[in-house]
Enzyme design. Structure first.
Site, PDB file in Angstrom:
ATOM      1  N   ALA A  31      10.486   3.046  -1.260  1.00 11.94           N
ATOM      2  CA  ALA A  31      12.172   2.390  -1.586  1.00 11.94           C
ATOM      3  C   ALA A  31      11.306   0.489  -2.535  1.00 11.94           C
ATOM      4  O   ALA A  31      12.559   1.430  -3.727  1.00 11.94           O
ATOM      5  CB  ALA A  31      12.289   2.052   0.118  1.00 11.94           C
ATOM      6  N   ALA A  32      10.347   0.291  -2.519  1.00 11.07           N
ATOM      7  CA  ALA A  32      10.337  -0.743  -2.710  1.00 11.07           C
ATOM      8  C   ALA A  32      10.355  -0.755  -4.139  1.00 11.07           C
ATOM      9  O   ALA A  32      11.082  -1.572  -5.104  1.00 11.07           O
ATOM     10  CB  ALA A  32       9.272  -2.378  -2.399  1.00 11.07           C
TER      11      ALA A  32
ATOM     12  N   GLY B  42       3.417   4.118   5.524  1.00 10.84           N
ATOM     13  CA  GLY B  42       4.408   3.750   6.247  1.00 10.84           C
ATOM     14  C   GLY B  42       5.380   2.344   5.870  1.00 10.84           C
ATOM     15  O   GLY B  42       6.283   1.002   6.837  1.00 10.84           O
TER      16      GLY B  42
ATOM     17  N   PRO C 241       0.941  -0.998  -0.324  1.00  7.36           N
ATOM     18  CA  PRO C 241       0.088   0.174   0.335  1.00  7.36           C
ATOM     19  C   PRO C 241       1.136   1.363  -0.091  1.00  7.36           C
ATOM     20  O   PRO C 241       1.729   1.435   0.054  1.00  7.36           O
ATOM     21  CB  PRO C 241      -0.514   0.001   1.358  1.00  7.36           C
ATOM     22  CG  PRO C 241      -0.691  -1.762   1.742  1.00  7.36           C
ATOM     23  CD  PRO C 241       0.319  -1.748   1.316  1.00  7.36           C
ATOM     24  N   ILE C 242       0.304   2.601  -0.795  1.00  2.65           N
ATOM     25  CA  ILE C 242       1.205   2.996  -0.946  1.00  2.65           C
ATOM     26  C   ILE C 242       0.764   4.240   0.751  1.00  2.65           C
ATOM     27  O   ILE C 242      -0.429   4.103   0.954  1.00  2.65           O
ATOM     28  CB  ILE C 242       0.925   4.174  -2.186  1.00  2.65           C
ATOM     29  CG1 ILE C 242       1.310   3.725  -3.831  1.00  2.65           C
ATOM     30  CG2 ILE C 242       1.784   5.377  -2.368  1.00  2.65           C
ATOM     31  CD1 ILE C 242       0.306   3.902  -4.907  1.00  2.65           C
TER      32      ILE C 242
ATOM     33  N   ASP D  50      14.904   1.661   4.645  1.00  4.47           N
ATOM     34  CA  ASP D  50      14.006   1.222   3.563  1.00  4.47           C
ATOM     35  C   ASP D  50      14.654   1.294   2.567  1.00  4.47           C
ATOM     36  O   ASP D  50      14.134  -0.455   2.023  1.00  4.47           O
ATOM     37  CB  ASP D  50      12.833   2.824   3.088  1.00  4.47           C
ATOM     38  CG  ASP D  50      12.066   2.832   4.521  1.00  4.47           C
ATOM     39  OD1 ASP D  50      12.628   2.893   5.451  1.00  4.47           O
ATOM     40  OD2 ASP D  50      11.181   3.346   4.181  1.00  4.47           O
TER      41      ASP D  50
ATOM     42  N   SER E 221       6.665   1.659   0.245  1.00  3.10           N
ATOM     43  CA  SER E 221       5.810   1.322  -0.559  1.00  3.10           C
ATOM     44  C   SER E 221       7.017   2.119  -1.937  1.00  3.10           C
ATOM     45  O   SER E 221       7.284   1.937  -2.758  1.00  3.10           O
ATOM     46  CB  SER E 221       5.272   1.179  -1.456  1.00  3.10           C
ATOM     47  OG  SER E 221       5.089   3.329  -0.874  1.00  3.10           O
TER      48      SER E 221
HETATM   49  O1  PMV Z   1       7.067   6.310   8.713  1.00 10.25           O
HETATM   50  P1  PMV Z   1       8.124   5.917   8.269  1.00 10.25           P
HETATM   51  O2  PMV Z   1       8.440   4.846   7.389  1.00 10.25           O
HETATM   52  O3  PMV Z   1       8.789   6.930   7.202  1.00 10.25           O
HETATM   53  O4  PMV Z   1       9.388   5.823   9.269  1.00 10.25           O
HETATM   54  C1  PMV Z   1       9.721   7.021   9.788  1.00 10.25           C
HETATM   55  C2  PMV Z   1      10.117   6.467  11.216  1.00 10.25           C
HETATM   56  C3  PMV Z   1      11.351   7.954  11.691  1.00 10.25           C
HETATM   57  O5  PMV Z   1      11.572   7.207  13.024  1.00 10.25           O
HETATM   58  C4  PMV Z   1       9.759   8.896  12.915  1.00 10.25           C
HETATM   59  C5  PMV Z   1      12.514   8.242  11.126  1.00 10.25           C
HETATM   60  C6  PMV Z   1      13.039   8.226  10.887  1.00 10.25           C
HETATM   61  O6  PMV Z   1      13.657   8.310   9.664  1.00 10.25           O
HETATM   62  O7  PMV Z   1      13.396   6.745  11.696  1.00 10.25           O
END
Ligand code: PMV
Length: 288
Positions: free
Chosen positions: A95-96, A90, A86-87, A137, A93
């Site tokens: 990086a994938a 978190g 899913p886009i 990621d 997606s």
């Molecule tokens: O939701 P995402 O995959 O962008 O995760 C962010 C994770 C944080 O720890 C909040 C920020 C980071 O760069 O590690």
């Protein structure tokens, strides 16, 4: 040639990892598929749109092509994307898709790139588009598996089935990171101790008891102010169904992850129209 790369979830340690504490991140068995075919012009087909090189509509794919061409110049390529990830939830997606496109181009044009080189290019793409990013990621998407961050040490956890519930609220990582930075400025000693608890939780996860650790991590994320009423409600409901849950990623919305019995997970999957994922050992791969 067709290639694929997995999405990811942060199991433990989001936000604290920005301040040098540990996090545990795993690739998941949802993949993004990219097909690359030789052509005399560039065309990108995705569920979003059909375009040429387009840094607005297809930023990650367009920059992936650009970065690939710094290694191996090509006249054109037709790229087709299909994704189970899913886009903007978190789940990695962006990086994938970058890694899958690079792997497909590598295979189609015999560039002979190693995984290390694919990762380096995907890392550049992340910076091209976002200007900032830890590189976690693209790293996890390239190599697959479960990792202790920041060491990037491959680890093995107990076998897990994880429910992923979409909160329906958008999560904007930069905003949430800024919010935590603000709180830390005001209450440095307190917030540093919260980070220390999260650090201990991430390290403890190596020895199991994931459900209890999910609950503690969620309490700490709530303390940091990155949970929302909607997330709290979903976490509460999951707990009533016997599932230990926490938000994953930056918070302020995005996804909630949970672990529990197969029965409980299946009931919750139906209730929330959610997905159930497992850690994935394999990273980027050629499909054909
Ligand atoms: O939701 P995402 O995959 O962008 O995760 C962010 C994770 C944080 O720890 C909040 C920020 C980071 O760069 O590690």
């Amino acid at each position: 040639m067709r290639a694929s790369a997995p999405g990811k979830i942060i199991l433990f340690g989001e936000h604290a990892v920005v301040y040098g504490r540990h996090a545990v991140v795993t690739a998941i068995n949802l993949r993004c598929y990219a097909e690359a075919k030789k052509s005399n012009s560039f065309k990108i087909h995705s569920p979003i749109a059909t375009t040429g090189i387009d840094y607005e509509k297809h930023p990650y794919i367009s920059y992936a092509i650009k970065r690939f061409m710094e290694i191996k110049p090509i006249d054109g390529a037709e790229i087709k994307i299909e994704s189970e990830v899913p886009i903007a939830s978190g789940l990695g997606s962006s990086a994938a898709v970058s890694v899958a496109v690079l792997k497909a181009l590598d295979a189609e044009f015999d560039a002979g790139l190693s995984n290390e080189e694919i990762f380096e290019l995907a890392r550049k793409v992340e910076l091209d588009v976002q200007g900032i990013g830890s590189g976690t990621d693209p790293f996890v998407s390239t190599y697959g598996g479960t990792w202790l961050i920041p060491e990037r040490k491959r680890i093995k956890l107990e076998k897990l089935k994880i429910i992923v519930v979409d909160s329906g609220e958008k999560s904007v990582t930069a905003e949430m990171v800024a919010k935590v930075a603000e709180l830390r400025k005001k209450l440095t000693d307190v917030v540093e101790r919260v980070f220390d608890v999260i650090d201990a939780v991430s390290l403890k996860a190596l020895n199991g008891d994931i459900p209890k650790l999910f609950k503690i991590n969620q309490c700490m994320l709530k303390a940091l102010g990155v949970s929302t009423r909607k997330i709290d409600e979903i976490v509460q409901k999951l707990e009533e169904m016997g599932i230990a849950a926490k938000l994953t990623g930056a918070g302020g919305g995005g996804s909630i992850i949970g672990v529990g019995s197969e029965d409980a997970l299946e009931k919750a999957r139906k209730l929330f129209n959610a997905i159930i994922v497992e850690p994935e050992q394999e990273g980027a791969r050629v499909e054909d």
